[in-house]
Design a protein around this motif. Structure first.
Motif, PDB file in Angstrom:
ATOM      1  N   MET A 176       0.841  -1.197   0.000  1.00  0.00           N
ATOM      2  CA  MET A 176       0.000   0.000   0.000  1.00  0.00           C
ATOM      3  C   MET A 176       0.875   1.244   0.000  1.00  0.00           C
ATOM      4  O   MET A 176       1.761   1.410   0.839  1.00  0.00           O
ATOM      5  N   TYR A 194      -5.212   3.588   5.613  1.00  0.00           N
ATOM      6  CA  TYR A 194      -3.763   3.792   5.750  1.00  0.00           C
ATOM      7  C   TYR A 194      -3.298   3.453   7.167  1.00  0.00           C
ATOM      8  O   TYR A 194      -2.301   2.749   7.365  1.00  0.00           O
ATOM      9  N   THR A 196      -4.765   1.661   9.581  1.00  0.00           N
ATOM     10  CA  THR A 196      -4.939   0.255   9.947  1.00  0.00           C
ATOM     11  C   THR A 196      -3.862  -0.605   9.296  1.00  0.00           C
ATOM     12  O   THR A 196      -3.289  -1.498   9.937  1.00  0.00           O
ATOM     13  N   THR A 197      -3.587  -0.326   8.032  1.00  0.00           N
ATOM     14  CA  THR A 197      -2.554  -1.088   7.318  1.00  0.00           C
ATOM     15  C   THR A 197      -1.189  -0.852   7.939  1.00  0.00           C
ATOM     16  O   THR A 197      -0.434  -1.804   8.191  1.00  0.00           O
ATOM     17  N   ILE A 206       2.839   2.927   5.846  1.00  0.00           N
ATOM     18  CA  ILE A 206       2.625   2.539   4.458  1.00  0.00           C
ATOM     19  C   ILE A 206       3.678   3.241   3.597  1.00  0.00           C
ATOM     20  O   ILE A 206       4.435   4.085   4.081  1.00  0.00           O
ATOM     21  N   THR A 236       4.515  -6.342   4.157  1.00  0.00           N
ATOM     22  CA  THR A 236       3.136  -6.832   4.037  1.00  0.00           C
ATOM     23  C   THR A 236       3.075  -8.352   3.942  1.00  0.00           C
ATOM     24  O   THR A 236       2.225  -8.989   4.584  1.00  0.00           O
TER      25      THR A 236
END
Length: 239
Positions: A176, A194, A196-197, A206, A236
């Motif tokens: 991301m 964004y 949460t990732t 990110i 990731t």
């Protein structure tokens, strides 16, 4: 420097990862051409890119326009394809097949057509770099179309590396990245996605377009890599 005086064409090079890649290549001495389907986008990009960069306007889903574009450009050294429409997560029960076909038309068939048109014009030692994503290997709910495009693109890279050899063909598999591709989401939803990732990644953030651009430049400059995918994802795939 390996890119000095090399002619680099970045399709989708007026925004996000493509713009960052065009900027980096130009600063490393390349003669860069960016292409967009929108005149305004091309003009805005030129205002920020290093002097000497040029821009073209073409609909990359229109085969005739793509062929005409490369007829105008003539010989080139490197082709980078980063073009794509804004992304949205779509549950299967809400999936619109026309939308799915449109995404494939640009992100997969657009890339395939661009390589077809560019291949006869690539000079010896040249390269092609396409764009994939971690969704192909680690999809979540709503990612069926995006994951499929990534998987198809990575298979295409391996096939083209064999067919076009010794021209090098590779891809960047991005995680991301904070780019306008997520502009289709409401602001609050986008920032939540964004955050949460990022919270689940080993690096705790990110990506920025500049992070991915380094990978594209590497694949243009690395003369012994072909048929491969470089992952730039903040962890990731191991999170």
């Amino acid at each position: 420097m390996p890119l000095t005086d090399q002619r680099v064409v970045v399709l989708g090079g007026t925004s996000g990862i493509g713009l960052a890649t065009a900027d980096l290549a130009a600063r490393r001495g390349a003669r860069v051409v960016v292409a967009s389907s929108r005149t305004g986008s091309a003009e805005r990009a030129l205002a920020t890119l290093p002097a000497g960069t040029t821009a073209e306007v073409a609909d990359l889903t229109d085969s005739a326009q793509v062929a005409a574009l490369f007829d105008r450009l003539g010989p080139i050294d490197h082709l980078v394809f980063t073009a794509g429409e804004p992304l949205a997560l779509t549950p299967l029960d809400e999936l619109d097949l026309d939308t799915a076909r449109r995404l494939f038309a640009l992100r997969y068939f657009g890339a395939l057509d661009a390589v077809r048109a560019a291949a006869p014009r690539l000079r010896p030692g040249g390269s092609v770099t396409l764009t994939s994503g971690t969704a192909g290997l680690r999809p979540g709910p709503g990612w069926s179309v995006a994951a499929s495009i990534c998987g198809a693109t990575e298979s295409l890279v391996r096939a083209l590396a064999v067919e076009l050899a010794p021209i090098r063909v590779n891809a960047v598999r991005a995680g991301m990245v904070r780019t306008p591709l997520w502009s289709g989401l409401p602001d609050a939803d986008r920032e939540q996605l964004y955050a949460t990732t990022a919270a689940g990644l080993p690096l705790g953030r990110i990506g920025d377009p500049e992070d991915a651009a380094e990978a594209y430049a590497y694949l243009m400059e690395q003369r012994f890599a072909t048929g491969t995918v470089v992952t730039v994802d903040g962890g990731t795939l191991i999170a």
